[in-house]
Design a protein around this motif. Structure first.
Motif, mmCIF file in Angstrom:
data_model
loop_
_atom_site.group_PDB
_atom_site.id
_atom_site.type_symbol
_atom_site.label_atom_id
_atom_site.label_comp_id
_atom_site.label_asym_id
_atom_site.label_seq_id
_atom_site.Cartn_x
_atom_site.Cartn_y
_atom_site.Cartn_z
ATOM 1 N N ASP A 1 0.818 -1.189 -0.084
ATOM 2 C CA ASP A 1 0.283 -0.031 0.011
ATOM 3 C C ASP A 1 1.034 1.332 0.005
ATOM 4 O OD1 ASP A 1 -2.673 1.083 0.420
ATOM 5 O OD2 ASP A 1 -1.824 2.086 1.994
ATOM 6 N N HIS B 1 0.780 4.204 -2.693
ATOM 7 C CA HIS B 1 0.812 5.619 -2.288
ATOM 8 C C HIS B 1 2.160 6.680 -2.960
ATOM 9 C CE1 HIS B 1 -2.983 5.528 -0.232
ATOM 10 N NE2 HIS B 1 -2.504 4.428 0.495
ATOM 11 N N HIS C 1 -8.429 -3.578 1.208
ATOM 12 C CA HIS C 1 -9.208 -2.722 0.227
ATOM 13 C C HIS C 1 -8.261 -2.887 -1.073
ATOM 14 C CE1 HIS C 1 -5.883 0.341 0.228
ATOM 15 N NE2 HIS C 1 -5.847 0.268 1.443
ATOM 16 N N HIS D 1 -6.950 5.005 -3.051
ATOM 17 C CA HIS D 1 -8.166 4.298 -2.822
ATOM 18 C C HIS D 1 -9.265 4.979 -1.886
ATOM 19 C CE1 HIS D 1 -6.483 3.356 1.099
ATOM 20 N NE2 HIS D 1 -5.419 3.188 0.924
#
Ligand SMILES: [Zn+2]
Length: 362
Positions: free
Chosen positions: A239, A243, A286, A299
């Motif tokens: 993640d 990002h 997610h 997200h």
């Protein structure tokens, strides 16, 4: 006692002992933060891997991760998942084949995702940020730890420093080694002592998330040493690199996590306490975007597709379905009730919203 009866009695008691042991399934729940189903099932993305906005050296990255077919691409990205797990277990969530896994929470970011996975229920009223607040909901880790059969046999490890709050470490009593926490206690192994030395000397790219190798090896040492029966390992790199907009680092982290999962599997298979008696469940909190292209980095409820996730199961009690290629709809809130049922925490299972994951299909 005549010798033959003695032998039968010994055999019988041995058999009873074996049965009692094999019924007592251990569970390892693993999450990869924000890893898209698109990479899991089709490998590197053709638009991102050649985009210099997101990749430092597109030639080198293509050499490593680009192959002509999606089957080859996913195999090179996740070699363990697409060999051992595809042969022995189940991979749900390839929407190209009509297998769908979705969040039921509508937030589509981490705390609400982990809350749903761990409690079996979305809470869009109270879990609406990633702030460090103690989870008002009870996770499956807490429920198990409060049950006499599993008290003290539950442990959680995470790369993100919000996990002690998500698991509500204070109320639940579940030990959570997360963020930049070191191993504590007066019986540290040599490896734990070394990890405690090393972690502060290997700066993380991020302020709230450590590199997954630390999370992983703290977990490995703890598993070897104390033999917990319910273990949660939450990897985070995928993640954060996403990002940051670094597609090369995102793919490298994904491939690395595959090797860490393989190590956990090999660890359990080399230890009689876990061998052939451990269920692995792997998922994500997610999804991420695809259109417009830039939304792969993010997200949240405004990002199309960020509620799309995936679920992998293998090990004890899982029938070998491989990649699920049929019309199905699963949800992240099914994971906690499934673990609850396997651990025999039946009163608690009924309070959760999700149905059971169909681990045994025949
Ligand atoms: Zn995120």
């Amino acid at each position: 006692m005549k010798p033959i009866f003695f032998i039968l009695a010994v055999l019988f008691s041995f058999n009873v002992h074996l049965n009692a042991q094999t019924e007592n399934t251990k569970v390892i729940l693993i999450t990869l933060d924000g890893l898209r189903w698109q990479e899991l099932f089709t490998g590197a993305d053709s638009l991102l891997i050649s985009n210099t906005d997101f990749v430092n050296d597109t030639t080198a990255l293509k050499d490593k991760f680009w192959r002509d077919s999606s089957l080859e691409r996913r195999q090179v990205l996740f070699p363990f998942l697409w060999s051992h797990v595809a042969e022995k277990g189940q991979l749900h969530g390839n929407r190209n084949l009509d297998s769908r896994v979705d969040l039921t929470n509508t937030m589509w970011f981490s705390y609400p995702g982990y809350n749903e996975i761990l409690t079996g229920k979305a809470d869009d009223t109270r879990i609406t940020s990633n702030d460090k607040f103690p989870n008002p909901n009870k996770t499956i880790l807490e429920i198990a730890n409060k049950d006499l059969r599993y008290a003290g046999k539950v442990a959680a490890f995470g790369s993100w420093d919000v996990f002690p709050y998500i698991v509500n470490e204070t109320r639940s009593g579940v030990p959570v080694n997360a963020g930049f926490k070191l191993a504590d206690g007066d019986d540290l192994t040599e490896r734990e002592k070394f990890l405690n030395q090393l972690q502060p000397k290997v700066p993380s790219p991020w302020g709230t998330v450590r590199l997954d190798a630390f999370t992983h090896y703290y977990a490995v040492e703890h598993i070897r040493k104390t033999h917990p029966e319910l273990i949660y390992v939450a990897y985070g790199e995928t993640d954060d690199f996403a990002h940051d907009g670094e597609y090369d680092a995102y793919l490298n982290a994904a491939q690395n996590t595959d090797s860490l999962i393989k190590e956990l599997w090999e660890l359990t298979q080399s230890d009689p306490f876990y061998k052939d008696n451990t269920l692995f469940l792997i998922t994500t909190d997610h999804g991420r975007g695809t259109q417009p292209l830039d939304t792969w980095k993010g997200h949240g409820s405004s990002v199309n597709g960020a509620g799309q996730v995936w679920l992998i199961a293998f090990g004890k009690g899982v029938s070998a379905e491989g990649e699920v290629a049929k019309n199905e709809q699963l949800y992240s809130n099914q994971i906690a009730p499934t673990i609850s049922t396997i651990l025999g925490l039946n009163d608690e299972t009924t309070k959760m919203e999700g149905k059971l994951v169909p681990l045994k299909t025949n």
